[in-house]
Design an enzyme around this catalytic site. Structure first.
Site, mmCIF file in Angstrom:
data_model
loop_
_atom_site.group_PDB
_atom_site.id
_atom_site.type_symbol
_atom_site.label_atom_id
_atom_site.label_comp_id
_atom_site.label_asym_id
_atom_site.label_seq_id
_atom_site.Cartn_x
_atom_site.Cartn_y
_atom_site.Cartn_z
ATOM 1 N N LYS A 112 12.367 23.492 -31.113
ATOM 2 C CA LYS A 112 11.633 24.714 -31.472
ATOM 3 C C LYS A 112 12.580 25.857 -31.836
ATOM 4 C CE LYS A 112 7.253 23.720 -29.328
ATOM 5 N NZ LYS A 112 6.148 24.136 -28.488
ATOM 6 N N LYS A 195 4.855 13.631 -34.832
ATOM 7 C CA LYS A 195 3.647 13.773 -34.015
ATOM 8 C C LYS A 195 2.723 14.822 -34.620
ATOM 9 C CE LYS A 195 4.315 17.417 -30.689
ATOM 10 N NZ LYS A 195 3.747 17.988 -29.527
ATOM 11 N N LYS A 198 0.540 21.481 -33.946
ATOM 12 C CA LYS A 198 0.028 22.661 -34.638
ATOM 13 C C LYS A 198 1.115 23.335 -35.472
ATOM 14 C CE LYS A 198 0.620 25.871 -30.755
ATOM 15 N NZ LYS A 198 1.118 24.949 -29.732
HETATM 16 N N1 AQP Z 1 0.387 14.607 -31.092
HETATM 17 C C1 AQP Z 1 0.115 14.566 -29.803
HETATM 18 N N2 AQP Z 1 -0.212 13.413 -29.201
HETATM 19 C C2 AQP Z 1 -0.499 13.353 -27.883
HETATM 20 N N3 AQP Z 1 -0.489 14.441 -27.073
HETATM 21 C C3 AQP Z 1 -0.180 15.624 -27.624
HETATM 22 N N4 AQP Z 1 -0.075 16.884 -27.108
HETATM 23 C C4 AQP Z 1 0.275 17.736 -28.094
HETATM 24 N N5 AQP Z 1 0.410 17.073 -29.243
HETATM 25 C C5 AQP Z 1 0.144 15.759 -28.996
HETATM 26 C C6 AQP Z 1 -0.352 17.223 -25.711
HETATM 27 O O1 AQP Z 1 -1.325 18.256 -25.678
HETATM 28 C C7 AQP Z 1 -1.123 19.022 -24.500
HETATM 29 C C8 AQP Z 1 -1.213 20.493 -24.771
HETATM 30 O O2 AQP Z 1 -0.114 20.852 -25.533
HETATM 31 P P1 AQP Z 1 0.422 22.326 -25.576
HETATM 32 O O3 AQP Z 1 -0.537 23.313 -25.133
HETATM 33 O O4 AQP Z 1 1.795 22.361 -25.026
HETATM 34 O O5 AQP Z 1 0.480 22.406 -27.070
HETATM 35 P P2 AQP Z 1 1.658 21.982 -27.842
HETATM 36 O O6 AQP Z 1 2.524 20.931 -27.230
HETATM 37 O O7 AQP Z 1 2.282 23.277 -28.138
HETATM 38 O O8 AQP Z 1 0.877 21.334 -28.994
HETATM 39 P P3 AQP Z 1 1.562 21.087 -30.268
HETATM 40 O O9 AQP Z 1 0.580 21.011 -31.337
HETATM 41 O O10 AQP Z 1 2.461 19.924 -30.088
HETATM 42 O O11 AQP Z 1 2.364 22.430 -30.408
HETATM 43 P P4 AQP Z 1 3.749 22.669 -31.036
HETATM 44 O O12 AQP Z 1 3.533 22.535 -32.478
HETATM 45 O O13 AQP Z 1 4.052 24.079 -30.621
HETATM 46 O O14 AQP Z 1 4.683 21.635 -30.491
HETATM 47 C C9 AQP Z 1 0.226 18.595 -23.921
HETATM 48 O O15 AQP Z 1 0.009 17.772 -22.797
HETATM 49 C C10 AQP Z 1 0.856 17.827 -25.029
HETATM 50 O O16 AQP Z 1 1.711 16.808 -24.548
#
Ligand code: AQP
Length: 332
Positions: A112, A195, A198
């Protein structure tokens, strides 16, 4: 009973299919077997810039989606992280227990911060996993339902719990990750090498649960597959098709092997058309239920207030014991 704890960020707009299949589905399931604590992690959200009005709205939005997905306030504790000040308090303690090098090895921070540029990444983003450690340990959680991308952070949690216990006496439960093998990592529909996320996904590869169902159907139908024609689960050689099979299998409760059989001799288009229909049937009531909760902010806020009260009772006890073990002079 065993205890489950997990948190999810108040994402702008909507949770995505990866969040749902990787994490939220497990939240719902564990309500039955565990004392379950789930929170909207607004403290984590401010590790990147947030607009105040949007953050507030997105926090309600996140809670509404969790309820729409099936969390039941009678069977779990749903709250907002900043409503329980003990998170920040134990977070500081955990910061002081973590080595700088140890924190520097967290791959999510590396990814990140590389994306944001070293000067724009905050110290908060760097210590994010350590706050997450505090989130988990405060509730003496035995299981942490998360996606695969969080495995390293749960490892850190285990290390710090053991370190604290070793240094100050048995205080924290050492938690285990609860990651479902099949759905721990859901992939981008346009680029099945990355993966679904967002921030990193292509717009067409990201299924937002609150998108117009027509948009969702279109995204599924234009998912990237491969030049072969056989519908077979083979993540290495057929990542796109395998991702679609996993999504279909989970949403319809059908083993992947059965799907392979039923699509024998059929083209990719058949699988995509069916999956598009399954997705539409899933997101349509989900959107309606989310809207119902959003239309009634008083009920929503009262669910969150009760949740925070229940969470604080547990968190305060753990923090008091931690402060005592550390040697802080009690306030009279
Ligand atoms: N692609 C994925 N497959 C399975 N699990 C996923 N999680 C996120 N993406 C996947 C799981 O969702 C939960 C909440 O995640 P968060 O609130 O930490 O959101 P995040 O990780 O910020 O989601 P993103 O979309 O992956 O965000 P960015 O883009 O910022 O990295 C967690 O349990 C996560 O594992």
């Amino acid at each position: 009973r065993p205890r489950a704890l997990s948190g999810i960020q108040p994402t702008a707009g909507s949770f995505h299919l990866g969040n749902y299949l990787g994490a939220i589905r497990q939240y719902v399931a564990l309500q039955e077997s565990h004392d379950a604590f789930y929170m909207v992690v607004d403290l984590h959200a401010i590790t990147v810039p947030q607009d105040p009005a949007e953050l507030r709205a997105n926090t309600r939005f996140a809670a509404a989606q969790l309820l729409a997905a099936g969390l039941d306030p009678e069977r779990c504790t749903l709250f907002v992280q900043s409503h329980v000040p003990e998170h920040a308090q134990l977070g500081w303690v955990m910061n002081c227990l973590t080595g700088f090098g140890e924190a520097s090895r967290m791959t999510q921070f590396k990814d990140k911060s590389a994306k944001q540029g070293a000067d724009r990444a905050t110290v908060g983003l760097f210590t994010y996993p350590i706050l997450q450690v505090a989130d988990i340990l405060l509730y003496q959680a035995t299981h942490v339902p998360v996606g695969e991308d969080q495995r390293q952070h749960i490892e850190l949690t285990r290390d710090l719990a053991e370190r604290f216990n070793g240094r100050f006496g048995e205080t924290f439960t050492v938690p285990a990750p609860y990651i479902v093998k099949e759905t721990g990592k859901i992939y981008d529909l346009q680029d099945p090498a990355i993966k679904m996320s967002k921030s990193a996904s292509t717009p067409k590869g990201l299924i937002n649960l609150l998108d117009d169902p027509k948009v969702t159907a279109k995204k599924v139908k234009s998912a990237v597959t491969d030049t072969d024609t056989v519908i077979r689960f083979d993540p290495e050689n057929k990542p796109g098709v395998s991702n679609l099979l996993v999504i279909m299998s989970t949403l319809t409760d059908t083993p992947v092997a059965d799907l392979e059989k039923s699509y024998e001799g059929k083209m990719y288009g058949a699988l995509k058309t069916d999956l598009a229909e399954v997705m539409v049937d899933f997101v349509t009531p989900f959107r309606a239920r989310t809207q119902e909760y959003l239309d009634d902010p008083e009920t929503l806020d009262s669910v969150l207030a009760k949740g925070a009260e229940k969470a604080r009772a547990v968190a305060a006890e753990t923090l008091a014991q931690t402060y005592d073990r550390i040697g802080f002079l009690p306030a009279k």
